[in-house]
Design a protein around this motif. Structure first.
Motif, PDB file in Angstrom:
ATOM      1  N   LEU A  26       0.824  -1.217   0.000  1.00  0.00           N
ATOM      2  CA  LEU A  26       0.000   0.000   0.000  1.00  0.00           C
ATOM      3  C   LEU A  26       0.857   1.265   0.000  1.00  0.00           C
ATOM      4  N   LEU A  27       1.983   1.215   0.712  1.00  0.00           N
ATOM      5  CA  LEU A  27       2.880   2.372   0.769  1.00  0.00           C
ATOM      6  C   LEU A  27       3.781   2.482  -0.468  1.00  0.00           C
ATOM      7  N   GLY A  28       3.833   1.427  -1.268  1.00  0.00           N
ATOM      8  CA  GLY A  28       4.700   1.448  -2.446  1.00  0.00           C
ATOM      9  C   GLY A  28       6.154   1.212  -2.104  1.00  0.00           C
ATOM     10  N   GLY A  29       6.414   0.598  -0.954  1.00  0.00           N
ATOM     11  CA  GLY A  29       7.775   0.328  -0.491  1.00  0.00           C
ATOM     12  C   GLY A  29       7.858   0.587   1.002  1.00  0.00           C
ATOM     13  N   ALA A  40      10.763  12.931   0.100  1.00  0.00           N
ATOM     14  CA  ALA A  40      10.298  11.540   0.224  1.00  0.00           C
ATOM     15  C   ALA A  40       9.096  11.331  -0.700  1.00  0.00           C
ATOM     16  N   GLN A  41       9.018  10.142  -1.290  1.00  0.00           N
ATOM     17  CA  GLN A  41       7.902   9.816  -2.168  1.00  0.00           C
ATOM     18  C   GLN A  41       6.655   9.533  -1.342  1.00  0.00           C
ATOM     19  N   PHE A  42       5.515   9.917  -1.872  1.00  0.00           N
ATOM     20  CA  PHE A  42       4.229   9.645  -1.232  1.00  0.00           C
ATOM     21  C   PHE A  42       3.682   8.326  -1.752  1.00  0.00           C
ATOM     22  N   PRO A  43       2.923   7.609  -0.947  1.00  0.00           N
ATOM     23  CA  PRO A  43       2.609   7.883   0.449  1.00  0.00           C
ATOM     24  C   PRO A  43       3.762   7.443   1.345  1.00  0.00           C
ATOM     25  N   TYR A  44       3.796   8.032   2.546  1.00  0.00           N
ATOM     26  CA  TYR A  44       4.726   7.577   3.557  1.00  0.00           C
ATOM     27  C   TYR A  44       4.103   7.760   4.931  1.00  0.00           C
ATOM     28  N   LEU A  45       4.749   7.120   5.909  1.00  0.00           N
ATOM     29  CA  LEU A  45       4.225   7.075   7.266  1.00  0.00           C
ATOM     30  C   LEU A  45       5.304   7.532   8.232  1.00  0.00           C
ATOM     31  N   THR A  46       4.930   8.333   9.223  1.00  0.00           N
ATOM     32  CA  THR A  46       5.843   8.682  10.311  1.00  0.00           C
ATOM     33  C   THR A  46       5.214   8.228  11.624  1.00  0.00           C
ATOM     34  N   LEU A  47       6.074   7.925  12.589  1.00  0.00           N
ATOM     35  CA  LEU A  47       5.617   7.474  13.898  1.00  0.00           C
ATOM     36  C   LEU A  47       6.440   8.183  14.957  1.00  0.00           C
ATOM     37  N   ILE A  71       0.151   9.541   8.229  1.00  0.00           N
ATOM     38  CA  ILE A  71       0.284   9.048   6.863  1.00  0.00           C
ATOM     39  C   ILE A  71       0.075  10.224   5.927  1.00  0.00           C
ATOM     40  N   TRP A  72       1.026  10.431   5.045  1.00  0.00           N
ATOM     41  CA  TRP A  72       0.930  11.513   4.058  1.00  0.00           C
ATOM     42  C   TRP A  72       0.709  10.905   2.676  1.00  0.00           C
ATOM     43  N   LEU A 122      -1.868  17.928  -0.374  1.00  0.00           N
ATOM     44  CA  LEU A 122      -1.623  16.666   0.306  1.00  0.00           C
ATOM     45  C   LEU A 122      -2.801  16.332   1.216  1.00  0.00           C
ATOM     46  N   LEU A 123      -2.827  15.072   1.643  1.00  0.00           N
ATOM     47  CA  LEU A 123      -3.805  14.616   2.616  1.00  0.00           C
ATOM     48  C   LEU A 123      -3.036  13.969   3.755  1.00  0.00           C
ATOM     49  N   GLN A 124      -3.351  14.406   4.975  1.00  0.00           N
ATOM     50  CA  GLN A 124      -2.679  13.905   6.166  1.00  0.00           C
ATOM     51  C   GLN A 124      -3.660  13.037   6.937  1.00  0.00           C
ATOM     52  N   GLY A 125      -3.275  11.792   7.174  1.00  0.00           N
ATOM     53  CA  GLY A 125      -4.053  10.894   8.013  1.00  0.00           C
ATOM     54  C   GLY A 125      -3.365  10.765   9.357  1.00  0.00           C
TER      55      GLY A 125
END
Length: 138
Positions: A26-29, A40-47, A71-72, A122-125
């Motif tokens: 789903l993240l493409g990597g 950074a390529q979208f989508p990506y996740l930070t924690l 999630i961006w 962008l969309l921020q989750g």
């Protein structure tokens, strides 16, 4: 608090996410970051842990944590954003971390929010977690 478990908890969550092929697809990597790389390529996740505090009882040493997963995605990718959030929810429901000297007592998704960033298209989750850990002797 003699030993913060927030770092161990973050690493266990990231490890769980990195080992899930459906999420990585789903993240493409493997696009999971503490701090995203420039461009950074979208989508990506930070924690990140927003805070940890003492949650000890009369008999146990514990901590309460607020963890924010962000999630961006590009603005027109709402469907993928929702699929990623759903996958994260599924993974967290089954989450059983292996943390040295700490045990996860409770993990709860407190809120999920989608926020448009119209300026940057962008969309921020945002997924906010509440976790309670206790120090273990094992």
């Amino acid at each position: 608090m003699t030993s913060l478990s927030s770092g161990a908890l973050e690493q266990a969550i990231l490890s769980s996410f990195k080992s899930d092929s459906a999420l990585i697809t789903l993240l493409g990597g493997v696009r999971l970051y503490d701090e995203p790389k420039r461009n950074a390529q979208f989508p990506y996740l930070t924690l990140t842990t927003s805070y940890s505090r003492d949650w000890s009882t009369g008999t146990e040493t514990g901590e309460e944590h607020r963890i924010i997963i962000t999630i961006w995605t590009v603005a027109d990718d709402r469907s993928r954003q929702q699929d990623i959030l759903a996958r994260l929810s599924t993974l967290l429901e089954a989450f059983e971390p292996d943390m040295t000297n700490h045990a996860l007592i409770n993990l709860l998704v407190e809120r999920i929010e989608l926020r448009p960033d119209r300026k940057n298209h962008l969309l921020q989750g945002i997924m906010q977690l509440r976790a309670v850990t206790e120090r273990s002797l094992g």
